[in-house]
Design a protein around this motif. Structure first.
Motif, PDB file in Angstrom:
ATOM      1  N   PHE A   1       0.824  -1.208   0.000  1.00 38.86           N
ATOM      2  CA  PHE A   1       0.000   0.000   0.000  1.00 38.86           C
ATOM      3  C   PHE A   1       0.856   1.255   0.000  1.00 38.86           C
ATOM      4  CE2 PHE A   1      -2.308   3.350   2.315  1.00 38.86           C
ATOM      5  CZ  PHE A   1      -3.346   3.529   1.434  1.00 38.86           C
ATOM      6  N   PHE A   2       1.777   1.344   0.946  1.00 35.73           N
ATOM      7  CA  PHE A   2       2.604   2.541   1.061  1.00 35.73           C
ATOM      8  C   PHE A   2       3.772   2.465   0.086  1.00 35.73           C
ATOM      9  CE2 PHE A   2       0.672   2.255   5.332  1.00 35.73           C
ATOM     10  CZ  PHE A   2       0.019   3.477   5.334  1.00 35.73           C
ATOM     11  N   ALA A   3       4.227   3.605  -0.378  1.00 37.15           N
ATOM     12  CA  ALA A   3       5.352   3.663  -1.306  1.00 37.15           C
ATOM     13  C   ALA A   3       6.629   3.159  -0.639  1.00 37.15           C
ATOM     14  CB  ALA A   3       5.558   5.092  -1.792  1.00 37.15           C
ATOM     15  N   ASN A   4       7.394   2.403  -1.367  1.00 36.17           N
ATOM     16  CA  ASN A   4       8.689   1.873  -0.921  1.00 36.17           C
ATOM     17  C   ASN A   4       8.591   0.976   0.306  1.00 36.17           C
ATOM     18  OD1 ASN A   4      10.049   3.159  -2.997  1.00 36.17           O
ATOM     19  ND2 ASN A   4      10.289   5.019  -1.799  1.00 36.17           N
ATOM     20  N   SER A   5       7.437   0.422   0.552  1.00 28.28           N
ATOM     21  CA  SER A   5       7.329  -0.540   1.641  1.00 28.28           C
ATOM     22  C   SER A   5       6.911  -1.874   1.031  1.00 28.28           C
ATOM     23  CB  SER A   5       6.319  -0.094   2.694  1.00 28.28           C
ATOM     24  OG  SER A   5       5.018  -0.141   2.163  1.00 28.28           O
ATOM     25  N   PRO A   6       7.471  -2.940   1.518  1.00 29.53           N
ATOM     26  CA  PRO A   6       7.114  -4.242   0.949  1.00 29.53           C
ATOM     27  C   PRO A   6       5.681  -4.624   1.296  1.00 29.53           C
ATOM     28  CG  PRO A   6       8.503  -4.526   2.874  1.00 29.53           C
ATOM     29  CD  PRO A   6       8.440  -3.047   2.596  1.00 29.53           C
ATOM     30  N   ALA A   7       5.146  -5.493   0.492  1.00 29.13           N
ATOM     31  CA  ALA A   7       3.805  -5.995   0.768  1.00 29.13           C
ATOM     32  C   ALA A   7       3.841  -6.813   2.054  1.00 29.13           C
ATOM     33  CB  ALA A   7       3.332  -6.854  -0.397  1.00 29.13           C
ATOM     34  N   PRO A   8       2.772  -6.793   2.816  1.00 28.55           N
ATOM     35  CA  PRO A   8       2.763  -7.585   4.049  1.00 28.55           C
ATOM     36  C   PRO A   8       2.884  -9.071   3.731  1.00 28.55           C
ATOM     37  CG  PRO A   8       0.597  -6.676   3.593  1.00 28.55           C
ATOM     38  CD  PRO A   8       1.521  -6.087   2.607  1.00 28.55           C
ATOM     39  N   GLU A   9       3.713  -9.747   4.491  1.00 30.69           N
ATOM     40  CA  GLU A   9       3.928 -11.174   4.253  1.00 30.69           C
ATOM     41  C   GLU A   9       2.952 -12.036   5.039  1.00 30.69           C
ATOM     42  OE1 GLU A   9       7.998 -12.047   4.996  1.00 30.69           O
ATOM     43  OE2 GLU A   9       8.708 -10.574   3.556  1.00 30.69           O
ATOM     44  N   THR A  10       2.401 -11.495   6.095  1.00 27.68           N
ATOM     45  CA  THR A  10       1.512 -12.269   6.944  1.00 27.68           C
ATOM     46  C   THR A  10       0.072 -11.799   6.755  1.00 27.68           C
ATOM     47  OG1 THR A  10       1.920 -10.734   8.752  1.00 27.68           O
ATOM     48  CG2 THR A  10       3.301 -12.699   8.667  1.00 27.68           C
ATOM     49  N   VAL A  11      -0.536 -12.221   5.671  1.00 27.00           N
ATOM     50  CA  VAL A  11      -1.928 -11.891   5.394  1.00 27.00           C
ATOM     51  C   VAL A  11      -2.733 -13.182   5.488  1.00 27.00           C
ATOM     52  CG1 VAL A  11      -3.527 -11.057   3.637  1.00 27.00           C
ATOM     53  CG2 VAL A  11      -1.332  -9.941   3.927  1.00 27.00           C
ATOM     54  N   THR A  12      -3.845 -13.143   6.220  1.00 22.57           N
ATOM     55  CA  THR A  12      -4.628 -14.360   6.435  1.00 22.57           C
ATOM     56  C   THR A  12      -5.339 -14.815   5.161  1.00 22.57           C
ATOM     57  OG1 THR A  12      -6.466 -13.002   7.214  1.00 22.57           O
ATOM     58  CG2 THR A  12      -4.989 -13.922   8.876  1.00 22.57           C
ATOM     59  N   ASP A  13      -5.932 -13.883   4.422  1.00 22.34           N
ATOM     60  CA  ASP A  13      -6.656 -14.206   3.192  1.00 22.34           C
ATOM     61  C   ASP A  13      -6.210 -13.236   2.103  1.00 22.34           C
ATOM     62  OD1 ASP A  13      -8.414 -14.985   1.236  1.00 22.34           O
ATOM     63  OD2 ASP A  13     -10.225 -14.497   2.360  1.00 22.34           O
TER      64      ASP A  13
END
Length: 104
Positions: free
Chosen positions: A29-41
């Protein structure tokens, strides 16, 4: 001309929403931040985030309507404040609702 460029950016946000909805991995979502790795769905998370981007694109286009007037005058405040508040609202919805809901 100004509204045409404004609309182009709005369409870009709309396209980002559609692409986000169809991603297989969690979207960032935020610029230059990785996508969250711990997403339930992942599918539901990306769908929620995609809808957020689409709504933002529509709101951005609506905020630019005063630019259709050759001399918008005081109506330009609608464009400026509408953009600021819709952007802040987008962050609040993501941080307050979407991220906590799908965080593992």
């Amino acid at each position: 001309m100004a509204f045409a460029m404004w609309s182009l950016v709005s369409v870009l946000m709309f396209i980002i929403g559609i692409v986000t909805m169809n991603m297989k991995k969690p979207a960032g979502f935020f610029a230059n931040s990785p996508a969250p790795e711990t997403v339930t769905d992942t599918k539901a998370y990306n769908r929620s985030l995609g809808k957020l981007w689409i709504v933002y694109g529509i709101l951005l286009c609506l905020c630019g309507l005063p630019l259709l007037n050759p001399k918008p005058g005081a109506l330009i405040i609608v464009t400026m404040l509408g953009t600021v508040f819709s952007s802040l609202g987008m962050v609040v919805v993501y941080v307050g609702f979407i991220a906590p809901k799908y965080k593992a």
